[in-house]
Design a protein around this motif. Structure first.
Motif, PDB file in Angstrom:
ATOM      1  N   LEU A 470       0.764  -1.260   0.097  1.00 58.23           N
ATOM      2  CA  LEU A 470      -0.014  -0.112  -0.042  1.00 58.23           C
ATOM      3  C   LEU A 470       0.955   1.310   0.140  1.00 58.23           C
ATOM      4  N   GLN A 471       2.030   1.326   0.824  1.00 55.52           N
ATOM      5  CA  GLN A 471       2.795   2.479   0.813  1.00 55.52           C
ATOM      6  C   GLN A 471       3.611   2.684  -0.431  1.00 55.52           C
ATOM      7  N   GLN A 472       3.914   1.472  -1.135  1.00 56.28           N
ATOM      8  CA  GLN A 472       4.865   1.747  -2.325  1.00 56.28           C
ATOM      9  C   GLN A 472       3.734   2.257  -3.402  1.00 56.28           C
ATOM     10  N   ILE A 473       2.353   1.626  -3.468  1.00 51.65           N
ATOM     11  CA  ILE A 473       1.400   2.151  -4.536  1.00 51.65           C
ATOM     12  C   ILE A 473       1.249   3.686  -4.206  1.00 51.65           C
ATOM     13  N   GLY A 476       3.800   5.554  -5.652  1.00 51.18           N
ATOM     14  CA  GLY A 476       4.219   5.344  -7.375  1.00 51.18           C
ATOM     15  C   GLY A 476       4.887   4.403  -7.669  1.00 51.18           C
ATOM     16  N   GLY A 477       5.309   3.429  -6.382  1.00 48.83           N
ATOM     17  CA  GLY A 477       5.905   2.171  -6.826  1.00 48.83           C
ATOM     18  C   GLY A 477       7.409   2.244  -7.099  1.00 48.83           C
ATOM     19  N   LEU A 533      -6.946  -2.480  -8.271  1.00 46.04           N
ATOM     20  CA  LEU A 533      -8.141  -1.854  -7.371  1.00 46.04           C
ATOM     21  C   LEU A 533      -7.805  -0.556  -6.820  1.00 46.04           C
ATOM     22  N   SER A 534      -6.512  -0.154  -7.065  1.00 51.36           N
ATOM     23  CA  SER A 534      -6.351   1.339  -6.672  1.00 51.36           C
ATOM     24  C   SER A 534      -6.508   2.436  -7.962  1.00 51.36           C
ATOM     25  N   GLY A 535      -7.061   1.845  -9.076  1.00 52.67           N
ATOM     26  CA  GLY A 535      -7.377   2.526 -10.134  1.00 52.67           C
ATOM     27  C   GLY A 535      -6.221   2.793 -11.094  1.00 52.67           C
ATOM     28  N   LEU A 536      -5.161   1.909 -10.874  1.00 53.72           N
ATOM     29  CA  LEU A 536      -3.906   1.949 -11.681  1.00 53.72           C
ATOM     30  C   LEU A 536      -3.710   0.653 -12.459  1.00 53.72           C
ATOM     31  N   SER A 537      -2.639   0.806 -13.231  1.00 57.12           N
ATOM     32  CA  SER A 537      -2.357  -0.397 -13.978  1.00 57.12           C
ATOM     33  C   SER A 537      -0.919  -0.744 -14.002  1.00 57.12           C
ATOM     34  N   ASP A 547       1.275   2.203 -14.778  1.00 54.51           N
ATOM     35  CA  ASP A 547       1.513   3.196 -13.843  1.00 54.51           C
ATOM     36  C   ASP A 547       2.484   2.582 -12.947  1.00 54.51           C
ATOM     37  N   ILE A 548       2.660   1.435 -12.455  1.00 55.14           N
ATOM     38  CA  ILE A 548       3.195   1.001 -11.306  1.00 55.14           C
ATOM     39  C   ILE A 548       3.984  -0.528 -11.877  1.00 55.14           C
ATOM     40  N   GLU A 549       5.117  -0.413 -11.663  1.00 55.10           N
ATOM     41  CA  GLU A 549       5.820  -1.631 -11.977  1.00 55.10           C
ATOM     42  C   GLU A 549       5.993  -2.480 -10.801  1.00 55.10           C
TER      43      GLU A 549
END
Length: 645
Positions: A470-473, A476-477, A533-537, A547-549
């Motif tokens: 969660l913190q990494q999301i 921004g990863g 589920l955070s609305g990212l890809s 969005d996030i690796e």
């Protein structure tokens, strides 16, 4: 500077003169409109014709302004106007209408049709009310708020029941989001209007996301079963839209639902595992009305044990903790939770390795039940500090267990871990040795009933994978994962604590209880779902613009791809469907003591290689992982409260 701000900053006297001037203009405007409505043609002031509108204007102003002043119209603050303000305007206009009608219709003025006496007061009432409403809307920020709606995130509420309607109303009042409608699985509601908002078919969500620019789905289904919630989240994960949710009915206080009740998804929302109501008789056995002690009371499991024990109404709850701040936090929390000081809460600073201190505590308070949750549990840290890990996890357990037998403790429950099964790390080996110590003490004929409860990962504990993801999301990863095939079992902390208490209540001596952890979770799959589920890809080879690796960092020292709960293969059931009893081999007490003496001597030499070789002899199945490396990225970065002793 905005015009509204300029007006608000003017002296009150100037603002009243402006309003008097506006109202005078309204008197003239409504007289002109009244003449137009009466005659069907426009007339001008001082035109010299048969009609005398200028006299009607002068009479209107001469009557209206004194009445309005006396009725307090110019003491009202427009930006705080209310229904009461409109009532004052209506009353003042009635007084004015009576006098104006009397002058125009009863007395009569040449050049002014008598019907003007009726038409003009009606028009003046309407224009006065309208100007006040517009001024209130403008000066109170209503116009700016309306403009800001375009900047607020558009959301849909999943669930058109009472919780969803309450949430929609709360959001409308808070103005933090813009609710575009409801989603609901009930086909009879599709196309209907609930609380002024349309209800949509969830099947049309992909289209709605684009047409209505939806950013977030708010899950307002607090009474939904875990399996049904899991199915809905699976569907939403495929669409990659951000999801926030209301907690289930067991977690949120009953009453009006507000925006503050919304929370980000927790890992338990992603698990297809229904919680089971505890057996209250088992939960309170050995606790109700007794003195209970919890070691490691400030740790993740220790805290929840204290909360659950408090609800079972002991007479005294002893909180043993080495970390001063952690002890302060749990003590204050429990003080706030209990009703009228029914339970005596005693915070005790102590290390479980200090046998003298533990004997003092047990001698002074004579607890009936002890829950031993104190341990160093983080695999990489214990792998880098093996001697300290063994001293704390093994000798700390032995010190408390011996003192418990000496001072008449009836039940002693050790919180163990799945990492004790065929361990590949020092932490797991130290916990297996602690288990063997209790098994040996029980077999040696102790009057204390020793038992062990073994389970896997608990959700939300310090250093666990979910808070880290969660913190990494949020930043921004990337999301860091040690291996793409990593598998783990998960259980919520409240469920784990309740099962520990119920297992301990069933113990007969030397029992090794194993908790049913449900289905294992692949961590790679979990990471992907949390991103979606955070609305990212997810950014990967197939989607380089994501969005996030998810970055694979490699297994850490002593880390397993998967964990086990049983050493043997023949677990027995118990009276609780989620608690099993294992049969684990262990050496005789005399043999174990001689082995521990050898281990103590090796610890004194600080020879880690010899220590690991000896652990291989002492712990069946122990196979140490890669060599110990103390590097910045070899040890997981942990929160400040990672150690609870």
């Amino acid at each position: 500077m905005a015009l509204s701000s300029l007006i608000l900053d003017m002296p009150r006297t100037v603002k009243r003169l402006i309003v008097l001037t506006v109202d005078s203009g309204l008197c003239a405007l409504t007289v002109w409109l009244a003449f137009y409505l009466r005659l069907g043609e426009t007339v001008t002031l001082f035109s010299g014709g048969p009609w005398k509108p200028e006299w009607a204007v002068l009479i209107s102003i001469a009557l209206a302004l004194p009445i309005f002043i006396s009725e307090g119209l110019y003491r009202m603050i427009f930006r705080y106007s209310s229904v009461l303000s409109l009532k004052i305007i209506f009353r003042a206009n009635i007084y004015y209408a009576v006098l104006f009608v009397s002058v125009i219709m009863v007395v009569g003025i040449p050049g002014i049709p008598r019907t003007i006496g009726i038409i003009q007061p009606i028009l003046l009432l309407l224009t006065l009310g309208l100007t006040r409403v517009v001024a209130h809307y403008w000066l109170s920020g209503g116009y700016q708020q309306k403009l800001k709606l375009y900047d607020q995130p558009n959301v849909l509420i999943y669930g058109a029941g009472s919780a969803g309607c309450q949430l929609a109303e709360a959001i409308a009042n808070s103005r933090k989001m813009h609710v575009m409608g409801f989603l609901d699985d009930d086909t009879q509601l599709h196309g209907q209007i609930m609380s002024g908002l349309p209800v949509f078919d969830p099947g049309t969500l992909p289209e709605l996301i684009h047409t209505k620019r939806i950013r977030t789905i708010l899950l307002a289904l607090p009474a939904l079963s875990r399996s049904r919630r899991h199915a809905i989240l699976n569907r939403l994960a495929e669409i990659a839209v951000a999801v926030r949710t209301l907690p289930d009915v067991t977690e949120w206080a009953h009453g009006p639902i507000g925006v503050a009740d919304l929370r980000d998804l927790a890992i338990e929302d992603l698990l297809d595992r229904e919680p089971m109501a505890p057996d209250l008789e088992l939960l309170g056995r050995g606790i109700a009305g007794r003195t209970v002690l919890v070691t490691g009371a400030g740790g993740s499991i220790g805290r929840e044990l204290c909360r659950q024990i408090l609800s079972a109404a002991p007479a005294v709850l002893l909180l043993v903790e080495l970390n001063e701040f952690a002890l302060y936090e749990i003590h204050q929390e429990l003080l706030a939770r209990q009703v009228r000081g029914a339970v005596r809460l005693v915070p005790l600073l102590a290390s479980v390795r200090d046998e003298r201190r533990m004997r003092e505590i047990l001698a002074d308070w004579r607890p009936v039940t002890v829950y031993h949750a104190a341990a160093y549990k983080h695999v990489p840290l214990v792998e880098a500090n093996p001697a300290e890990g063994i001293r704390n996890n093994l000798w700390g357990t032995l010190a408390v267990a011996r003192a418990a037998a000496e001072y008449g403790v009836s039940a002693f429950v050790l919180i163990s871990t799945d990492k004790a099964v065929r361990p590949t790390n020092v932490m797991g080996a130290s916990k297996r040795l602690a288990e063997m110590v209790l098994q040996g003490l029980a077999a040696n004929g102790s009057s204390t009933c020793y038992s062990i409860v073994r389970f896997g990962n608990v959700l939300g504990s310090s250093g666990s994978v979910v808070p880290s993801f969660l913190q990494q999301i949020r930043t921004g990863g990337p999301l860091t994962l040690t291996h793409p095939e990593m598998i783990r079992y998960f259980m919520t902390i409240p469920e784990a604590a309740q099962l520990v208490m119920q297992a301990g209540a069933m113990a007969t001596g030397g029992d090794v209880f194993v908790l049913d952890m449900g289905e294992p979770v692949k961590i790679m799959h979990l990471a992907r779902r949390m991103i979606q589920l955070s609305g990212l890809s997810v950014r990967d080879a197939s989607n380089p613009n994501g969005d996030i690796e998810i970055r694979i960092t490699g297994l850490r020292p002593g880390e397993k791809l998967y964990e086990e709960l049983l050493i043997g293969d023949d677990p027995q059931g118990t009276e609780h469907p989620r608690i099993m009893k294992a049969h684990e081999p262990f050496p005789a007490w005399s043999e174990l003591l001689s082995r521990l003496e050898r281990l103590e001597k090796v610890l004194e030499t600080r020879d880690e290689a010899s220590l690991k070789r000896l652990l291989c002899e002492l712990v069946p199945g122990y196979r140490p992982g890669s060599a110990i490396r103390v590097e910045e990225n070899a040890i997981e970065e942990l929160p400040p409260d990672h150690e609870k002793v």
